[in-house]
Design an enzyme around this catalytic site. Structure first.
Site, PDB file in Angstrom:
ATOM      1  N   THR A  73      10.735  19.061  16.016  1.00 14.33           N
ATOM      2  CA  THR A  73      10.914  17.911  15.134  1.00 14.33           C
ATOM      3  C   THR A  73      11.264  18.282  13.702  1.00 14.33           C
ATOM      4  O   THR A  73      11.675  17.419  12.930  1.00 14.33           O
ATOM      5  CB  THR A  73       9.634  17.057  15.121  1.00 14.33           C
ATOM      6  OG1 THR A  73       8.528  17.870  14.707  1.00 14.33           O
ATOM      7  CG2 THR A  73       9.339  16.501  16.510  1.00 14.33           C
ATOM      8  N   SER A  74      11.085  19.547  13.325  1.00 16.06           N
ATOM      9  CA  SER A  74      11.373  19.945  11.946  1.00 16.06           C
ATOM     10  C   SER A  74      12.697  20.683  11.851  1.00 16.06           C
ATOM     11  O   SER A  74      13.439  20.783  12.835  1.00 16.06           O
ATOM     12  CB  SER A  74      10.234  20.811  11.390  1.00 16.06           C
ATOM     13  OG  SER A  74      10.079  21.976  12.171  1.00 16.06           O
ATOM     14  N   ASP A 112       6.736  18.331  22.992  1.00 18.25           N
ATOM     15  CA  ASP A 112       6.814  18.882  21.644  1.00 18.25           C
ATOM     16  C   ASP A 112       6.702  20.399  21.752  1.00 18.25           C
ATOM     17  O   ASP A 112       5.953  20.932  22.579  1.00 18.25           O
ATOM     18  CB  ASP A 112       5.675  18.325  20.786  1.00 18.25           C
ATOM     19  CG  ASP A 112       5.855  18.634  19.317  1.00 18.25           C
ATOM     20  OD1 ASP A 112       5.655  19.805  18.925  1.00 18.25           O
ATOM     21  OD2 ASP A 112       6.179  17.720  18.548  1.00 18.25           O
ATOM     22  N   ASN A 159       6.744   9.968  16.096  1.00 24.00           N
ATOM     23  CA  ASN A 159       7.931   9.161  15.785  1.00 24.00           C
ATOM     24  C   ASN A 159       9.211   9.709  16.412  1.00 24.00           C
ATOM     25  O   ASN A 159       9.921   8.994  17.124  1.00 24.00           O
ATOM     26  CB  ASN A 159       8.105   9.028  14.274  1.00 24.00           C
ATOM     27  CG  ASN A 159       7.093   8.081  13.654  1.00 24.00           C
ATOM     28  OD1 ASN A 159       6.317   7.457  14.340  1.00 24.00           O
ATOM     29  ND2 ASN A 159       7.113   7.999  12.347  1.00 24.00           N
ATOM     30  N   HIS A 185       5.469  13.894  14.503  1.00 24.30           N
ATOM     31  CA  HIS A 185       5.838  14.326  15.848  1.00 24.30           C
ATOM     32  C   HIS A 185       5.967  13.148  16.812  1.00 24.30           C
ATOM     33  O   HIS A 185       6.863  13.137  17.660  1.00 24.30           O
ATOM     34  CB  HIS A 185       4.799  15.324  16.373  1.00 24.30           C
ATOM     35  CG  HIS A 185       4.730  16.589  15.582  1.00 24.30           C
ATOM     36  ND1 HIS A 185       5.372  17.754  15.955  1.00 24.30           N
ATOM     37  CD2 HIS A 185       4.117  16.872  14.406  1.00 24.30           C
ATOM     38  CE1 HIS A 185       5.142  18.699  15.065  1.00 24.30           C
ATOM     39  NE2 HIS A 185       4.381  18.192  14.115  1.00 24.30           N
TER      40      HIS A 185
END
Length: 265
Positions: free
Chosen positions: A138-139, A116, A26, A24
């Site tokens: 992020t995924s 996030d 990065n 997360h």
């Protein structure tokens, strides 16, 4: 690493709030570099836990907040259980984050908060402060409609729509997740993440539309907020300085001497 070339400042700051875990931090710092080159001032609010090293990013302003992990008296808290840790921080960070963000708004104009998606508590704070919030997921995009269906318990959704929307997942994958159910901490986290993402002003994905177009279209219909698939971020700026894990380079010397390499993906 790609060279940072910033255009003229646009007198607007962006506040970014990464989740303090490897997969997360990065992408959030890579996104920060992208936005910095567009002329935005970047302010990073981060927890004391797994905090990034500010000296690696002199172009950003860093503000740390207490996360409560080191001071918690809850002996049952297990950091090896990530879902429990994130749920805990979504409560312990409320006041420190609200105070930090409010102080920032007092001294300079802030365009929006980019947090996030798993920092779901931030939506209520930005609503109170009348600040727009955009979430970074992020995924894979494909997991979002699946998570939404899991939260709603729409069993019929798996038998029909989801098979077409999630082209990258097989029927067996979906049924395995559904039959396995959700551990309580994970169910709580996913439910809050989905609900507060729907209340946000937009979603940024670390992928590109052509790779997951069925899921992208599904998300646009279900969430009805702007979706920005502008990744993969690492093609703009690698994030070697933000890694929480020391890189093992012992294989490099062997690879240099190897004439052919077969890489199965």
């Amino acid at each position: 690493m790609a060279k940072l070339t910033k255009i003229a400042m646009n007198n607007k700051a962006l506040v970014l709030f990464p989740l303090p875990f490897q997969g997360h931090i990065n992408p959030m710092l890579q996104l920060a570099n992208i936005l910095y080159t567009k002329g935005f001032k970047i302010i990073i609010i981060h927890t004391n836990f797994n905090s990034p090293n500010p000296s690696n990013y002199p172009q950003f302003t860093f503000k740390s907040i207490s996360d409560g992990l080191s001071t918690s008296k809850d002996k049952s808290l297990n950091l090896d259980t990530t879902n429990h840790a994130i749920n805990f921080m979504n409560k312990s960070c409320i006041d420190p984050f609200a105070v930090c963000l409010a102080k920032l708004l007092e001294v300079e104009p802030v365009a929006c908060l980019i947090s996030d998606a798993l920092w779901h508590f931030t939506q209520s704070i930005t609503d109170r402060l009348k600040l727009k919030r955009i979430v970074l997921r992020t995924s894979s995009m494909s997991c979002i409609p699946l998570y939404a269906a899991l939260v709603l318990g729409e069993k019929s959704y798996y038998k029909t729509t989801i098979k077409e929307e999630l082209a990258l997942m097989t029927k067996m994958d979906i049924e395995k997740i559904y039959k396995g159910g959700l551990e309580k901490a994970k169910a709580e986290l996913i439910c809050n993440m989905i609900n507060e993402t729907k209340a946000a002003s937009g979603i940024i994905f670390n992928t590109f539309k052509e790779l997951e177009e069925p899921a992208f279209l599904a998300i646009s219909q279900v969430f009805q907020i702007p979706s920005f698939a502008i990744g993969p971020f690492h093609t703009y700026f690698p994030a070697s300085h933000s890694s929480l894990i020391e890189q093992d380079r012992s294989s490099i010397s062997w690879l240099v001497l190897t004439e052919f390499i077969i890489y199965p993906s």
